[in-house]
Design a protein around this motif. Sequence first.
Motif, mmCIF file in Angstrom:
data_model
loop_
_atom_site.group_PDB
_atom_site.id
_atom_site.type_symbol
_atom_site.label_atom_id
_atom_site.label_comp_id
_atom_site.label_asym_id
_atom_site.label_seq_id
_atom_site.Cartn_x
_atom_site.Cartn_y
_atom_site.Cartn_z
ATOM 1 N N VAL A 100 -34.243 -34.205 4.492
ATOM 2 C CA VAL A 100 -34.573 -33.561 3.373
ATOM 3 C C VAL A 100 -34.206 -32.165 3.017
ATOM 4 C CG1 VAL A 100 -37.279 -33.266 2.700
ATOM 5 C CG2 VAL A 100 -36.784 -35.766 4.213
ATOM 6 N N THR A 101 -34.714 -31.103 3.616
ATOM 7 C CA THR A 101 -34.143 -29.770 3.427
ATOM 8 C C THR A 101 -32.259 -30.227 2.793
ATOM 9 O OG1 THR A 101 -35.199 -28.619 5.639
ATOM 10 C CG2 THR A 101 -33.510 -27.711 4.604
ATOM 11 N N VAL A 102 -32.125 -30.384 3.762
ATOM 12 C CA VAL A 102 -30.393 -30.706 2.561
ATOM 13 C C VAL A 102 -30.780 -30.820 1.221
ATOM 14 C CG1 VAL A 102 -28.362 -31.567 2.791
ATOM 15 C CG2 VAL A 102 -29.465 -30.484 4.813
ATOM 16 N N MET A 103 -31.827 -32.179 1.231
ATOM 17 C CA MET A 103 -31.368 -33.270 -0.398
ATOM 18 C C MET A 103 -31.949 -32.115 -1.249
ATOM 19 S SD MET A 103 -29.703 -35.539 0.149
ATOM 20 C CE MET A 103 -28.598 -34.332 1.034
ATOM 21 N N GLY A 104 -32.732 -31.290 -0.697
ATOM 22 C CA GLY A 104 -34.002 -30.472 -1.579
ATOM 23 C C GLY A 104 -33.440 -29.478 -1.913
ATOM 24 N N ALA A 105 -31.844 -28.636 -0.639
ATOM 25 C CA ALA A 105 -30.452 -27.730 -1.244
ATOM 26 C C ALA A 105 -29.819 -28.177 -2.397
ATOM 27 C CB ALA A 105 -29.741 -27.247 0.020
ATOM 28 N N ARG A 106 -29.547 -29.472 -2.342
ATOM 29 C CA ARG A 106 -28.763 -30.224 -3.372
ATOM 30 C C ARG A 106 -30.004 -30.920 -4.512
ATOM 31 N NH1 ARG A 106 -24.438 -33.932 -2.910
ATOM 32 N NH2 ARG A 106 -24.696 -35.733 -4.637
ATOM 33 N N THR A 125 -38.902 -28.183 0.823
ATOM 34 C CA THR A 125 -39.030 -29.555 0.282
ATOM 35 C C THR A 125 -38.860 -29.722 1.507
ATOM 36 O OG1 THR A 125 -37.299 -29.563 -1.014
ATOM 37 C CG2 THR A 125 -37.318 -31.535 0.143
ATOM 38 N N GLY A 126 -38.532 -29.052 2.907
ATOM 39 C CA GLY A 126 -38.429 -29.399 4.430
ATOM 40 C C GLY A 126 -39.734 -29.338 5.136
ATOM 41 N N VAL A 127 -40.513 -28.555 5.015
ATOM 42 C CA VAL A 127 -41.403 -28.328 5.640
ATOM 43 C C VAL A 127 -42.612 -29.027 5.206
ATOM 44 C CG1 VAL A 127 -40.411 -26.513 6.608
ATOM 45 C CG2 VAL A 127 -41.806 -25.978 4.655
ATOM 46 N N THR A 128 -43.075 -29.383 3.862
ATOM 47 C CA THR A 128 -44.380 -29.973 3.118
ATOM 48 C C THR A 128 -45.224 -30.922 3.880
ATOM 49 O OG1 THR A 128 -43.621 -28.677 1.540
ATOM 50 C CG2 THR A 128 -45.504 -29.681 1.431
ATOM 51 N N GLY A 129 -43.606 -31.397 3.747
ATOM 52 C CA GLY A 129 -44.852 -33.201 5.069
ATOM 53 C C GLY A 129 -45.328 -32.852 6.089
ATOM 54 N N GLU A 130 -44.785 -31.971 7.095
ATOM 55 C CA GLU A 130 -44.616 -31.597 8.216
ATOM 56 C C GLU A 130 -46.410 -30.952 8.475
ATOM 57 O OE1 GLU A 130 -46.030 -28.797 11.183
ATOM 58 O OE2 GLU A 130 -45.007 -28.096 9.421
ATOM 59 N N VAL A 131 -46.745 -30.425 7.023
ATOM 60 C CA VAL A 131 -47.710 -29.306 6.630
ATOM 61 C C VAL A 131 -49.006 -30.424 6.641
ATOM 62 C CG1 VAL A 131 -49.101 -27.131 5.759
ATOM 63 C CG2 VAL A 131 -46.797 -26.604 6.409
ATOM 64 N N VAL A 132 -48.675 -31.165 5.096
ATOM 65 C CA VAL A 132 -49.217 -32.013 5.094
ATOM 66 C C VAL A 132 -50.438 -33.354 5.229
ATOM 67 C CG1 VAL A 132 -50.380 -33.900 3.563
ATOM 68 C CG2 VAL A 132 -48.211 -32.028 2.157
ATOM 69 N N ARG A 133 -48.685 -33.035 6.442
ATOM 70 C CA ARG A 133 -49.458 -34.406 8.110
ATOM 71 C C ARG A 133 -50.025 -34.256 8.833
ATOM 72 N NH1 ARG A 133 -44.378 -34.940 11.507
ATOM 73 N NH2 ARG A 133 -45.898 -33.077 12.537
ATOM 74 N N ASP A 134 -49.964 -32.426 9.425
ATOM 75 C CA ASP A 134 -50.774 -32.153 10.364
ATOM 76 C C ASP A 134 -51.997 -31.602 10.043
ATOM 77 O OD1 ASP A 134 -49.153 -32.393 12.145
ATOM 78 O OD2 ASP A 134 -48.419 -30.088 12.706
ATOM 79 N N VAL A 135 -52.239 -31.704 8.409
ATOM 80 C CA VAL A 135 -53.610 -31.117 8.277
ATOM 81 C C VAL A 135 -54.501 -31.994 7.918
ATOM 82 C CG1 VAL A 135 -54.714 -30.768 5.839
ATOM 83 C CG2 VAL A 135 -52.632 -29.290 6.841
ATOM 84 N N LEU A 136 -53.654 -33.415 8.005
ATOM 85 C CA LEU A 136 -54.676 -34.225 7.403
ATOM 86 C C LEU A 136 -55.155 -35.092 8.999
ATOM 87 C CD1 LEU A 136 -52.634 -36.450 4.619
ATOM 88 C CD2 LEU A 136 -54.900 -35.494 4.614
ATOM 89 N N CYS A 137 -54.306 -34.768 10.118
ATOM 90 C CA CYS A 137 -54.575 -35.009 10.916
ATOM 91 C C CYS A 137 -55.517 -34.597 11.749
ATOM 92 C CB CYS A 137 -53.573 -35.697 11.997
ATOM 93 S SG CYS A 137 -52.338 -36.438 11.928
ATOM 94 N N GLY A 138 -56.049 -32.799 11.092
ATOM 95 C CA GLY A 138 -56.681 -32.163 11.468
ATOM 96 C C GLY A 138 -56.522 -31.144 12.762
ATOM 97 N N GLN A 139 -54.842 -31.204 12.300
ATOM 98 C CA GLN A 139 -54.174 -29.739 13.645
ATOM 99 C C GLN A 139 -54.649 -29.122 12.889
ATOM 100 O OE1 GLN A 139 -51.137 -32.295 15.472
ATOM 101 N NE2 GLN A 139 -50.023 -30.060 16.277
ATOM 102 N N PHE A 140 -55.027 -28.091 13.340
ATOM 103 C CA PHE A 140 -54.734 -26.467 13.026
ATOM 104 C C PHE A 140 -54.582 -25.423 13.750
ATOM 105 C CE2 PHE A 140 -56.009 -22.488 10.892
ATOM 106 C CZ PHE A 140 -55.491 -23.056 9.438
ATOM 107 N N PRO A 141 -53.721 -24.662 13.633
ATOM 108 C CA PRO A 141 -52.661 -24.921 12.928
ATOM 109 C C PRO A 141 -51.453 -25.155 13.139
ATOM 110 C CG PRO A 141 -52.229 -22.699 14.438
ATOM 111 C CD PRO A 141 -53.546 -23.610 14.890
ATOM 112 N N PRO A 142 -50.901 -25.603 11.969
ATOM 113 C CA PRO A 142 -49.973 -27.113 11.477
ATOM 114 C C PRO A 142 -48.837 -26.126 12.348
ATOM 115 C CG PRO A 142 -50.235 -26.477 9.634
ATOM 116 C CD PRO A 142 -51.063 -25.520 10.271
ATOM 117 N N LEU A 143 -47.373 -27.466 12.401
ATOM 118 C CA LEU A 143 -46.839 -26.696 13.306
ATOM 119 C C LEU A 143 -46.044 -25.688 12.568
ATOM 120 C CD1 LEU A 143 -44.902 -27.977 15.570
ATOM 121 C CD2 LEU A 143 -43.604 -28.803 14.157
#
Length: 203
Positions: A100-106, A125-143
């Motif tokens: 996803v990072t590479v596709m974001g760069a493209r 593009t690469g990291v946003t999905g992980e942040v949203v996932r961790d926040v919705l899981c109640g995992q803070f701080p996210p990865l």
Amino acid sequence: MLPHVLYLIGVAAFAASGVLAAHRANMDPFGGLVLAFAASVSGGTLRDLILDRHPLYWTHDWVLLTVIACTAGATMLYLRRRELPRRSLMVVDAVGLAVVTVMGARAAVDAGVTPAAVVILAVLTGVTGEVVRDVLCGQFPPLLLREEVYATAALAGAVCYQVLHWLEAGPALTTVAAAGIVLALRLTAVFRDLHLPRLQGVR
């Protein structure tokens, strides 16, 4: 054709990571489906909004949405029969991050933005999905906000993509090399338990 196939691989990996995160958080199947879609499309959505690209890429791609749903369902069925493999979340997340990072760069390069903006948009593009996932899981701080080699891996891949594009290395080589760097850095950090140094307080 190749970029779309790679994107499908990336969103499938993030979809699986969303279900794995939901499983660890003891969510129900609907929660797993929500996290699968949130992890898969959040980064591309943010990128398209910044680039003012409409309609959003996933709203008119039924194949992509089908891949996310099928991946989420298959992952749930797998988890009902087998135990969660150790480091599985980190591995599939690394695959999603690389692609996803590479596709974001493209996409940023195709939009004609500055080289610095290409790198920034690729990382977002690469990291946003992980942040949203961790926040919705109640995992803070996210990865992303921990001392993990995560955004730094995406940054290295984004810079590699921009440099190779500037050198006119060809789209296939540029894509494979940049994604390979992200994946290699992230998996090395996961399996060798490598971390970035923590920010020390100033006395």
